[in-house]
Design an enzyme around this catalytic site. Structure first.
Site, PDB file in Angstrom:
ATOM      1  N   ASN A  63       0.832  -1.191   0.000  1.00 56.37           N
ATOM      2  CA  ASN A  63       0.000   0.000   0.000  1.00 56.37           C
ATOM      3  C   ASN A  63       0.884   1.266   0.000  1.00 56.37           C
ATOM      4  O   ASN A  63       1.523   1.600   1.001  1.00 56.37           O
ATOM      5  CB  ASN A  63      -0.886  -0.060   1.254  1.00 56.37           C
ATOM      6  CG  ASN A  63      -1.885   1.061   1.326  1.00 56.37           C
ATOM      7  OD1 ASN A  63      -1.591   2.183   0.964  1.00 56.37           O
ATOM      8  ND2 ASN A  63      -3.074   0.752   1.818  1.00 56.37           N
TER       9      ASN A  63
ATOM     10  N   GLY B 243       0.069   4.359  -0.010  1.00 55.86           N
ATOM     11  CA  GLY B 243      -0.409   5.400   0.910  1.00 55.86           C
ATOM     12  C   GLY B 243       0.148   5.194   2.307  1.00 55.86           C
ATOM     13  O   GLY B 243       0.597   6.146   2.963  1.00 55.86           O
ATOM     14  N   LYS B 244       0.155   3.945   2.760  1.00 56.99           N
ATOM     15  CA  LYS B 244       0.710   3.641   4.087  1.00 56.99           C
ATOM     16  C   LYS B 244       2.192   3.983   4.118  1.00 56.99           C
ATOM     17  O   LYS B 244       2.690   4.546   5.080  1.00 56.99           O
ATOM     18  CB  LYS B 244       0.587   2.136   4.367  1.00 56.99           C
ATOM     19  CG  LYS B 244      -0.741   1.649   4.848  1.00 56.99           C
ATOM     20  CD  LYS B 244      -0.595   0.123   4.972  1.00 56.99           C
ATOM     21  CE  LYS B 244      -1.529  -0.486   5.923  1.00 56.99           C
ATOM     22  NZ  LYS B 244      -1.201  -1.895   6.163  1.00 56.99           N
TER      23      LYS B 244
ATOM     24  N   ASP C 243      -0.795  -4.047  10.313  1.00 56.23           N
ATOM     25  CA  ASP C 243      -2.136  -4.481   9.950  1.00 56.23           C
ATOM     26  C   ASP C 243      -3.104  -3.469  10.545  1.00 56.23           C
ATOM     27  O   ASP C 243      -3.010  -3.134  11.731  1.00 56.23           O
ATOM     28  CB  ASP C 243      -2.424  -5.900  10.453  1.00 56.23           C
ATOM     29  CG  ASP C 243      -3.522  -6.528   9.625  1.00 56.23           C
ATOM     30  OD1 ASP C 243      -3.393  -6.555   8.385  1.00 56.23           O
ATOM     31  OD2 ASP C 243      -4.556  -6.942  10.196  1.00 56.23           O
TER      32      ASP C 243
ATOM     33  N   PHE D   3      -6.235   7.257   1.104  1.00 59.19           N
ATOM     34  CA  PHE D   3      -6.568   5.994   0.433  1.00 59.19           C
ATOM     35  C   PHE D   3      -7.660   5.299   1.238  1.00 59.19           C
ATOM     36  O   PHE D   3      -8.067   5.777   2.308  1.00 59.19           O
ATOM     37  CB  PHE D   3      -5.311   5.101   0.339  1.00 59.19           C
ATOM     38  CG  PHE D   3      -4.781   4.667   1.679  1.00 59.19           C
ATOM     39  CD1 PHE D   3      -5.184   3.477   2.260  1.00 59.19           C
ATOM     40  CD2 PHE D   3      -3.892   5.471   2.386  1.00 59.19           C
ATOM     41  CE1 PHE D   3      -4.715   3.087   3.507  1.00 59.19           C
ATOM     42  CE2 PHE D   3      -3.414   5.084   3.632  1.00 59.19           C
ATOM     43  CZ  PHE D   3      -3.827   3.893   4.192  1.00 59.19           C
TER      44      PHE D   3
ATOM     45  N   ASP E  39     -10.550   6.642   3.788  1.00 58.57           N
ATOM     46  CA  ASP E  39     -10.300   8.045   4.167  1.00 58.57           C
ATOM     47  C   ASP E  39     -11.429   9.005   3.762  1.00 58.57           C
ATOM     48  O   ASP E  39     -11.752   9.916   4.530  1.00 58.57           O
ATOM     49  CB  ASP E  39      -8.967   8.535   3.574  1.00 58.57           C
ATOM     50  CG  ASP E  39      -7.770   8.081   4.403  1.00 58.57           C
ATOM     51  OD1 ASP E  39      -7.978   7.630   5.545  1.00 58.57           O
ATOM     52  OD2 ASP E  39      -6.637   8.182   3.909  1.00 58.57           O
TER      53      ASP E  39
ATOM     54  N   LYS F 235      -3.077  14.412   8.445  1.00 54.92           N
ATOM     55  CA  LYS F 235      -3.570  13.075   8.800  1.00 54.92           C
ATOM     56  C   LYS F 235      -2.634  12.449   9.841  1.00 54.92           C
ATOM     57  O   LYS F 235      -3.079  11.841  10.810  1.00 54.92           O
ATOM     58  CB  LYS F 235      -3.682  12.182   7.543  1.00 54.92           C
ATOM     59  CG  LYS F 235      -4.200  10.790   7.868  1.00 54.92           C
ATOM     60  CD  LYS F 235      -4.389   9.896   6.657  1.00 54.92           C
ATOM     61  CE  LYS F 235      -4.729   8.469   7.099  1.00 54.92           C
ATOM     62  NZ  LYS F 235      -4.762   7.500   6.009  1.00 54.92           N
TER      63      LYS F 235
ATOM     64  N   HIS G  74      -4.307   6.673  13.504  1.00 54.13           N
ATOM     65  CA  HIS G  74      -3.953   5.399  14.145  1.00 54.13           C
ATOM     66  C   HIS G  74      -2.532   4.990  13.750  1.00 54.13           C
ATOM     67  O   HIS G  74      -1.730   4.576  14.572  1.00 54.13           O
ATOM     68  CB  HIS G  74      -4.956   4.332  13.703  1.00 54.13           C
ATOM     69  CG  HIS G  74      -5.170   4.258  12.211  1.00 54.13           C
ATOM     70  ND1 HIS G  74      -5.436   5.367  11.448  1.00 54.13           N
ATOM     71  CD2 HIS G  74      -5.105   3.221  11.338  1.00 54.13           C
ATOM     72  CE1 HIS G  74      -5.550   5.011  10.178  1.00 54.13           C
ATOM     73  NE2 HIS G  74      -5.348   3.709  10.085  1.00 54.13           N
ATOM     74  N   ARG G  75      -2.220   5.131  12.440  1.00 50.06           N
ATOM     75  CA  ARG G  75      -0.906   4.732  11.920  1.00 50.06           C
ATOM     76  C   ARG G  75       0.201   5.565  12.559  1.00 50.06           C
ATOM     77  O   ARG G  75       1.228   5.027  12.972  1.00 50.06           O
ATOM     78  CB  ARG G  75      -0.894   4.918  10.393  1.00 50.06           C
ATOM     79  CG  ARG G  75       0.436   4.604   9.708  1.00 50.06           C
ATOM     80  CD  ARG G  75       0.244   4.327   8.252  1.00 50.06           C
ATOM     81  NE  ARG G  75      -0.752   3.283   8.081  1.00 50.06           N
ATOM     82  CZ  ARG G  75      -2.031   3.508   7.714  1.00 50.06           C
ATOM     83  NH1 ARG G  75      -2.430   4.724   7.404  1.00 50.06           N
ATOM     84  NH2 ARG G  75      -2.883   2.517   7.637  1.00 50.06           N
TER      85      ARG G  75
HETATM   86  P1  ITT Z   1      -0.548  -4.118   3.247  1.00 41.86           P
HETATM   87  O1  ITT Z   1      -1.167  -5.310   3.953  1.00 41.86           O
HETATM   88  O2  ITT Z   1       0.182  -4.506   1.990  1.00 41.86           O
HETATM   89  O3  ITT Z   1       0.274  -3.265   4.171  1.00 41.86           O
HETATM   90  P2  ITT Z   1      -3.339  -3.244   2.975  1.00 41.86           P
HETATM   91  O4  ITT Z   1      -3.955  -2.077   2.261  1.00 41.86           O
HETATM   92  O5  ITT Z   1      -3.869  -4.600   2.643  1.00 41.86           O
HETATM   93  O6  ITT Z   1      -1.743  -3.148   2.740  1.00 41.86           O
HETATM   94  P3  ITT Z   1      -4.224  -3.518   5.761  1.00 41.86           P
HETATM   95  O7  ITT Z   1      -4.575  -4.938   5.558  1.00 41.86           O
HETATM   96  O8  ITT Z   1      -3.445  -3.144   6.981  1.00 41.86           O
HETATM   97  O9  ITT Z   1      -3.385  -2.957   4.522  1.00 41.86           O
HETATM   98  O10 ITT Z   1      -5.463  -2.539   5.773  1.00 41.86           O
HETATM   99  C1  ITT Z   1      -6.751  -2.962   5.530  1.00 41.86           C
HETATM  100  C2  ITT Z   1      -7.565  -1.909   4.843  1.00 41.86           C
HETATM  101  O11 ITT Z   1      -8.067  -0.989   5.816  1.00 41.86           O
HETATM  102  C3  ITT Z   1      -6.849  -1.064   3.815  1.00 41.86           C
HETATM  103  O12 ITT Z   1      -6.761  -1.702   2.563  1.00 41.86           O
HETATM  104  C4  ITT Z   1      -7.764   0.160   3.767  1.00 41.86           C
HETATM  105  O13 ITT Z   1      -8.869  -0.068   2.932  1.00 41.86           O
HETATM  106  C5  ITT Z   1      -8.216   0.278   5.227  1.00 41.86           C
HETATM  107  N1  ITT Z   1      -7.347   1.223   5.925  1.00 41.86           N
HETATM  108  C6  ITT Z   1      -6.321   0.955   6.763  1.00 41.86           C
HETATM  109  N2  ITT Z   1      -5.735   2.101   7.183  1.00 41.86           N
HETATM  110  C7  ITT Z   1      -6.390   3.094   6.568  1.00 41.86           C
HETATM  111  C8  ITT Z   1      -6.259   4.491   6.561  1.00 41.86           C
HETATM  112  O14 ITT Z   1      -5.296   5.116   7.217  1.00 41.86           O
HETATM  113  N3  ITT Z   1      -7.112   5.191   5.832  1.00 41.86           N
HETATM  114  C9  ITT Z   1      -8.090   4.597   5.125  1.00 41.86           C
HETATM  115  N4  ITT Z   1      -8.282   3.299   5.062  1.00 41.86           N
HETATM  116  C10 ITT Z   1      -7.436   2.532   5.774  1.00 41.86           C
END
Ligand code: ITT
Length: 200
Positions: free
Chosen positions: A14, A16-17, A70, A146, A149, A170, A175-176
């Site tokens: 991801n 965005g993360k 996660d 992403f 959001d 943000k 949380h992140r």
């Molecule tokens: P990785 O596992 O590759 O890190 P991912 O997108 O699958 O990427 P997660 O399983 O941790 O990551 O996150 C689950 C979902 O929760 C993610 O795809 C987003 O749709 C949502 N999410 C998590 N954090 C978010 C944020 O800060 N803003 C918006 N949506 C978020």
């Protein structure tokens, strides 16, 4: 002079993360690389367990220091759904699907949670968590960020959704940033003191 290798690699697909975490890493003087592979997910409802398993696995497979995260979006009126299934629900129902489920619902409370796990090869994993409460908006707003959001209005964000904020705005609330903030603080204080003592 050749650039120093990153101290830690963030295992995430991801972008965005990664953008949010690297901005924080820079503030702590940590060089954060990226491993753009999908994390190996175990069947669990526990974000901590999922993140720790993925970090351990990747540290041993790639032979480097790995951080994995996660995260999940938990909606009160939906009894915590989508929670640990957020990734799948985002890909299938999307933001529109959650808004549909929330049509006419008065209690719009929701929160994001993140578990950040760090592991060095052949070492134990460490985990750091963070959360942020807020509400689900009535309509999607904003083009930043992403995932969910555009429909999440964090407490203390002056009514704006995360998607209406810059990365730094943000990061001031998310949380992140809380989970990564605890991790970077530990890495640059506690962890570095332990390493120095072992080396002496
Ligand atoms: P990785 O596992 O590759 O890190 P991912 O997108 O699958 O990427 P997660 O399983 O941790 O990551 O996150 C689950 C979902 O929760 C993610 O795809 C987003 O749709 C949502 N999410 C998590 N954090 C978010 C944020 O800060 N803003 C918006 N949506 C978020």
């Amino acid at each position: 002079m050749k650039d120093a290798e990153p101290a830690v690699y963030f295992l995430t697909e991801n972008a965005g993360k990664y953008r949010e975490a690297s901005r924080l890493a820079a503030r702590f003087g940590v060089k954060l690389g990226r491993l753009s592979f999908s994390k190996q997910e175990i069947q669990s409802n526990d974000l901590t367990e999922i993140a720790m398993h993925a970090a351990r696995q990747a540290a041993s497979e790639h032979g480097c220091n790995v951080v994995s995260e996660d995260a999940g979006f938990f909606v009160d009126a939906l009894k915590g759904f989508p929670g640990p299934y957020s990734s799948y629900v985002y890909r299938t129902l999307g933001v529109g699907g959650i808004l549909k489920l929330m049509e006419g619902v008065k209690n719009r409370r929701a929160f994001f949670k993140a578990a950040v796990a760090y592991c060095e090869p052949r070492q134990h994993a460490h985990c750091f968590t963070g959360g942020v409460g807020g509400t689900v908006s009535k309509k999607a707003r904003g083009s930043g960020g992403f995932g969910f959001d555009p429909i999440f209005i964090p407490a203390g964000g002056e009514g704006r959704t995360f998607a209406e904020m810059s990365v730094d705005e943000k990061n001031a609330l998310s949380h992140r940033s809380k989970a990564f903030g605890k991790f970077f603080l530990w890495l640059t204080s506690v962890r570095s003191r332990v390493t120095l003592r072992q080396v002496k």
